[in-house]
Design a protein around this motif. Structure first.
Motif, PDB file in Angstrom:
ATOM      1  N   THR A 119       8.525   6.796   0.511  1.00 16.43           N
ATOM      2  CA  THR A 119       7.493   7.370  -0.355  1.00 16.43           C
ATOM      3  C   THR A 119       6.776   8.504   0.369  1.00 16.43           C
ATOM      4  O   THR A 119       6.500   9.544  -0.214  1.00 16.43           O
ATOM      5  CB  THR A 119       6.465   6.291  -0.738  1.00 16.43           C
ATOM      6  OG1 THR A 119       7.162   5.153  -1.198  1.00 16.43           O
ATOM      7  CG2 THR A 119       5.524   6.783  -1.786  1.00 16.43           C
ATOM      8  N   CYS A 120       6.459   8.263   1.666  1.00 16.50           N
ATOM      9  CA  CYS A 120       5.704   9.263   2.429  1.00 16.50           C
ATOM     10  C   CYS A 120       6.574  10.448   2.818  1.00 16.50           C
ATOM     11  O   CYS A 120       6.178  11.599   2.667  1.00 16.50           O
ATOM     12  CB  CYS A 120       5.174   8.655   3.738  1.00 16.50           C
ATOM     13  SG  CYS A 120       4.294   7.113   3.551  1.00 16.50           S
ATOM     14  N   ASP A 121       7.747  10.160   3.358  1.00 13.94           N
ATOM     15  CA  ASP A 121       8.478  11.162   4.123  1.00 13.94           C
ATOM     16  C   ASP A 121       9.707  11.747   3.431  1.00 13.94           C
ATOM     17  O   ASP A 121      10.318  12.672   3.963  1.00 13.94           O
ATOM     18  CB  ASP A 121       8.892  10.577   5.483  1.00 13.94           C
ATOM     19  CG  ASP A 121       7.680  10.229   6.337  1.00 13.94           C
ATOM     20  OD1 ASP A 121       6.621  10.864   6.136  1.00 13.94           O
ATOM     21  OD2 ASP A 121       7.775   9.335   7.190  1.00 13.94           O
TER      22      ASP A 121
ATOM     23  N   ASP B 132      12.101   7.152  16.717  1.00 15.82           N
ATOM     24  CA  ASP B 132      11.103   6.742  15.720  1.00 15.82           C
ATOM     25  C   ASP B 132      10.223   7.948  15.384  1.00 15.82           C
ATOM     26  O   ASP B 132       9.659   8.586  16.278  1.00 15.82           O
ATOM     27  CB  ASP B 132      10.250   5.606  16.297  1.00 15.82           C
ATOM     28  CG  ASP B 132       9.496   4.860  15.203  1.00 15.82           C
ATOM     29  OD1 ASP B 132       9.326   5.414  14.095  1.00 15.82           O
ATOM     30  OD2 ASP B 132       9.065   3.731  15.458  1.00 15.82           O
ATOM     31  N   GLY B 133      10.131   8.269  14.098  1.00 14.05           N
ATOM     32  CA  GLY B 133       9.339   9.438  13.683  1.00 14.05           C
ATOM     33  C   GLY B 133      10.087  10.750  13.868  1.00 14.05           C
ATOM     34  O   GLY B 133       9.593  11.803  13.510  1.00 14.05           O
TER      35      GLY B 133
ATOM     36  N   PRO C 277      10.221  13.913   1.114  1.00 13.94           N
ATOM     37  CA  PRO C 277      10.302  15.371   0.934  1.00 13.94           C
ATOM     38  C   PRO C 277      10.703  16.122   2.199  1.00 13.94           C
ATOM     39  O   PRO C 277      11.179  17.252   2.121  1.00 13.94           O
ATOM     40  CB  PRO C 277       8.868  15.763   0.527  1.00 13.94           C
ATOM     41  CG  PRO C 277       8.263  14.520  -0.004  1.00 13.94           C
ATOM     42  CD  PRO C 277       8.886  13.393   0.756  1.00 13.94           C
ATOM     43  N   LEU C 278      10.511  15.507   3.366  1.00 16.71           N
ATOM     44  CA  LEU C 278      10.861  16.189   4.613  1.00 16.71           C
ATOM     45  C   LEU C 278      12.367  16.217   4.843  1.00 16.71           C
ATOM     46  O   LEU C 278      12.844  16.868   5.758  1.00 16.71           O
ATOM     47  CB  LEU C 278      10.207  15.475   5.800  1.00 16.71           C
ATOM     48  CG  LEU C 278       8.684  15.512   5.813  1.00 16.71           C
ATOM     49  CD1 LEU C 278       8.156  14.628   6.908  1.00 16.71           C
ATOM     50  CD2 LEU C 278       8.230  16.937   6.042  1.00 16.71           C
ATOM     51  N   PHE C 279      13.102  15.458   4.041  1.00 13.39           N
ATOM     52  CA  PHE C 279      14.545  15.367   4.239  1.00 13.39           C
ATOM     53  C   PHE C 279      15.310  16.136   3.162  1.00 13.39           C
ATOM     54  O   PHE C 279      16.470  15.861   2.901  1.00 13.39           O
ATOM     55  CB  PHE C 279      14.963  13.896   4.326  1.00 13.39           C
ATOM     56  CG  PHE C 279      14.417  13.228   5.570  1.00 13.39           C
ATOM     57  CD1 PHE C 279      15.176  13.153   6.727  1.00 13.39           C
ATOM     58  CD2 PHE C 279      13.112  12.726   5.589  1.00 13.39           C
ATOM     59  CE1 PHE C 279      14.663  12.579   7.885  1.00 13.39           C
ATOM     60  CE2 PHE C 279      12.599  12.152   6.739  1.00 13.39           C
ATOM     61  CZ  PHE C 279      13.368  12.078   7.888  1.00 13.39           C
TER      62      PHE C 279
ATOM     63  N   ASN D 236     -11.527  -3.171   9.750  1.00 12.89           N
ATOM     64  CA  ASN D 236     -11.057  -2.389  10.907  1.00 12.89           C
ATOM     65  C   ASN D 236     -11.000  -3.239  12.167  1.00 12.89           C
ATOM     66  O   ASN D 236     -11.274  -2.771  13.267  1.00 12.89           O
ATOM     67  CB  ASN D 236     -11.952  -1.169  11.154  1.00 12.89           C
ATOM     68  CG  ASN D 236     -11.887  -0.204  10.005  1.00 12.89           C
ATOM     69  OD1 ASN D 236     -10.805   0.093   9.508  1.00 12.89           O
ATOM     70  ND2 ASN D 236     -13.029   0.261   9.544  1.00 12.89           N
TER      71      ASN D 236
ATOM     72  N   LEU E 187      -1.873   2.278  -3.263  1.00  9.21           N
ATOM     73  CA  LEU E 187      -3.203   2.650  -2.769  1.00  9.21           C
ATOM     74  C   LEU E 187      -4.291   2.270  -3.780  1.00  9.21           C
ATOM     75  O   LEU E 187      -5.358   1.773  -3.405  1.00  9.21           O
ATOM     76  CB  LEU E 187      -3.245   4.155  -2.474  1.00  9.21           C
ATOM     77  CG  LEU E 187      -4.479   4.677  -1.756  1.00  9.21           C
ATOM     78  CD1 LEU E 187      -4.673   4.001  -0.404  1.00  9.21           C
ATOM     79  CD2 LEU E 187      -4.404   6.183  -1.557  1.00  9.21           C
TER      80      LEU E 187
ATOM     81  N   ILE F 253       0.823  -1.216   0.000  1.00 10.32           N
ATOM     82  CA  ILE F 253       0.000   0.000   0.000  1.00 10.32           C
ATOM     83  C   ILE F 253       0.857   1.265   0.000  1.00 10.32           C
ATOM     84  O   ILE F 253       0.452   2.283  -0.546  1.00 10.32           O
ATOM     85  CB  ILE F 253      -0.997  -0.018   1.176  1.00 10.32           C
ATOM     86  CG1 ILE F 253      -2.104   1.009   0.959  1.00 10.32           C
ATOM     87  CG2 ILE F 253      -0.309   0.183   2.505  1.00 10.32           C
ATOM     88  CD1 ILE F 253      -3.344   0.756   1.767  1.00 10.32           C
ATOM     89  N   VAL F 254       2.050   1.211   0.571  1.00 10.44           N
ATOM     90  CA  VAL F 254       2.884   2.422   0.615  1.00 10.44           C
ATOM     91  C   VAL F 254       3.700   2.618  -0.664  1.00 10.44           C
ATOM     92  O   VAL F 254       4.405   3.611  -0.801  1.00 10.44           O
ATOM     93  CB  VAL F 254       3.849   2.424   1.826  1.00 10.44           C
ATOM     94  CG1 VAL F 254       3.077   2.491   3.122  1.00 10.44           C
ATOM     95  CG2 VAL F 254       4.758   1.217   1.795  1.00 10.44           C
ATOM     96  N   SER F 255       3.600   1.681  -1.595  1.00 12.45           N
ATOM     97  CA  SER F 255       4.427   1.794  -2.803  1.00 12.45           C
ATOM     98  C   SER F 255       3.885   2.874  -3.738  1.00 12.45           C
ATOM     99  O   SER F 255       2.691   2.993  -3.959  1.00 12.45           O
ATOM    100  CB  SER F 255       4.474   0.454  -3.531  1.00 12.45           C
ATOM    101  OG  SER F 255       5.178   0.607  -4.736  1.00 12.45           O
ATOM    102  N   ASN F 256       4.809   3.642  -4.285  1.00 13.95           N
ATOM    103  CA  ASN F 256       4.490   4.696  -5.224  1.00 13.95           C
ATOM    104  C   ASN F 256       4.065   4.151  -6.574  1.00 13.95           C
ATOM    105  O   ASN F 256       3.274   4.740  -7.294  1.00 13.95           O
ATOM    106  CB  ASN F 256       5.781   5.468  -5.469  1.00 13.95           C
ATOM    107  CG  ASN F 256       5.595   6.915  -5.220  1.00 13.95           C
ATOM    108  OD1 ASN F 256       4.463   7.384  -5.202  1.00 13.95           O
ATOM    109  ND2 ASN F 256       6.679   7.616  -5.029  1.00 13.95           N
TER     110      ASN F 256
ATOM    111  N   LYS G  13      -7.371  -0.379  -3.277  1.00  8.97           N
ATOM    112  CA  LYS G  13      -8.786  -0.070  -3.543  1.00  8.97           C
ATOM    113  C   LYS G  13      -9.402  -1.073  -4.499  1.00  8.97           C
ATOM    114  O   LYS G  13     -10.561  -1.484  -4.341  1.00  8.97           O
ATOM    115  CB  LYS G  13      -8.912   1.337  -4.111  1.00  8.97           C
ATOM    116  CG  LYS G  13      -8.785   2.372  -3.035  1.00  8.97           C
ATOM    117  CD  LYS G  13      -9.062   3.751  -3.589  1.00  8.97           C
ATOM    118  CE  LYS G  13      -8.926   4.780  -2.480  1.00  8.97           C
ATOM    119  NZ  LYS G  13      -8.604   6.090  -3.017  1.00  8.97           N
TER     120      LYS G  13
END
Lengths: 77, 309
Positions: free
Chosen positions: B135-137, B126-127, B139-141, B78, B56, B39-42, B60
């Motif tokens: 993939t998610c993070d 962590d975090g 850009p923050l680096f 859930n 994602l 699911i986290v794969s681009n 779906k």
């Protein structure tokens, strides 16, 4: 209505899931793209001490990641 | 009383669910989410029938396909299985949300979770610079020096994601050769920002409020070195999600459920396993789907034999 802010990057899957969750439940939110908005990024890091997205702010309460049960509780849904 | 409980909503669980519904096996599928680890794969480029799909989107599609059989099976989403007990010839499955299902058979498709390094600093930071999703993070680096730990496909792909943002990248690998697909290795070795450090085992992640560095050991020379980095992305493989069932079935040294390759049956009568939680040699979405379907067809035969005996 509670004030909801979400800090995101465009490629973050859990950010997309969180936004879909808000949309589905009629929750209005303000989005800050921290990949581009450096001021928002610093704001996010200062407030959450996190270098990871999503960070979600519900009326000042900080949630790290997309924690559906915790968000449901905080938003009363 | 159910005939079958499917545990998991990744490609294996969903594949099993679709086949179980079509076979009219009385089934409940229990999953905390859909899509599995991809699911986290681009960009998934090897899901057969699609040249390119995001994790994602794939999730779906899987969920939608499963829900199109909603009248043919129950779906508890859930939710998470927390306990399984033997009861007569069958089992009682209990979930986090307090539901229970009595069933004749179980198919475990609970997949895997990220392996941690188990070194000082990893939990505390962590975090806070220790990151699990490039993939998610990534850009923050931007503008930082970042380390990626792990020379398999996930590590290589994380380094490629980070290459667009970070100033400088170290890729630490414990072996003397990279492991991922050759096509990806070639890409990495051509990227000027990336320095590959071989034979490197991380000893500690350094930092107080945020990551400031890491210490690693060269396992050939025994020498320890420190790198100044603002982020550490950890991609050192997976651990199977088998804790909730390990008292009922045989597992191997890695905690994977040992499954017969012809039937996917475990060591215990009435329990099957497929996908990354099983001891399948190759952890692949396409293989997980096939193995899970193999299991359901075998379960169908098993139930049929039981009803006729």
């Amino acid at each position: 209505m509670k004030t909801v802010k979400i800090y995101t990057t465009p490629t973050c899957v859990y950010c997309k899931m969180a936004k879909e969750f808000f949309n589905k439940n009629g929750i209005q939110y303000e989005e800050h793209n921290v990949a581009e908005d450096l001021k928002a990024r610093q704001d996010m890091i200062d407030r959450s001490h996190q270098l990871g997205v999503p960070v979600i702010d519900v009326d000042g309460e900080i949630f790290v990641g997309f924690d559906r049960p915790a968000l449901s509780k905080a938003l009363g849904i | 009383m159910y005939d079958l409980v499917i545990i998991g909503g990744g490609p294996a669980g969903v594949g099993a669910g679709v086949y179980a519904a079509r076979k009219k096996i009385k089934t409940v599928l229990i999953a905390d989410s859909f899509g599995g680890q991809s699911i986290v794969s681009n960009d998934v480029q090897n899901w057969i029938g699609m040249k390119s799909v995001t994790g994602l989107e794939l999730a779906k599609m899987l969920e939608e396909h499963l829900r199109s059989y909603q009248s043919g099976l129950d779906i508890w989403d859930n939710d998470l299985v927390v306990k399984i007990e033997k009861a007569g010839n069958g089992f009682i499955v209990s979930t986090k949300n307090g539901k229970t299902a009595e069933t004749k058979t179980i198919l475990v498709c609970s997949g895997g979770s990220r392996r941690r390094l188990g070194v000082p600093g990893e939990d505390k930071l962590d975090g806070k610079g220790v990151a699990w999703c490039a993939t998610c993070d990534a850009p923050l680096f931007g503008g930082k020096t970042v380390a990626v730990v792990g020379g398999g496909n996930s590590g290589l792909e994380s380094a490629i994601d980070l290459n667009s943002y970070a100033d400088k990248l170290y890729l630490l690998h414990r072996g003397d050769k990279l492991k991922g697909d050759l096509i990806t290795q070639e890409k990495i070795l051509a990227m000027s920002k990336i320095t590959v450090i071989y034979n490197a085992v991380v000893q500690e992640i350094l930092g107080d409020k945020l990551v400031t560095g890491l210490r690693y050991k060269d396992i050939i020379t025994g020498e320890e070195r420190t790198l100044e980095v603002g982020g550490v992305f950890i991609e050192v493989g997976n651990v199977p999600n088998s804790a909730f069932i390990k008292d009922l079935v045989k597992t191997n040294d890695f905690g994977e459920i040992i499954a017969d390759a012809r039937t996917q049956q475990s060591s215990a009568a009435g329990i099957w396993a497929a996908g990354d939680v099983s001891d399948v040699k190759y952890k692949q979405n396409n293989i997980s789907v096939g193995d899970a379907i193999l299991a359901v067809l075998n379960i169908f035969d098993y139930l049929h034999r039981q009803n006729n005996s």
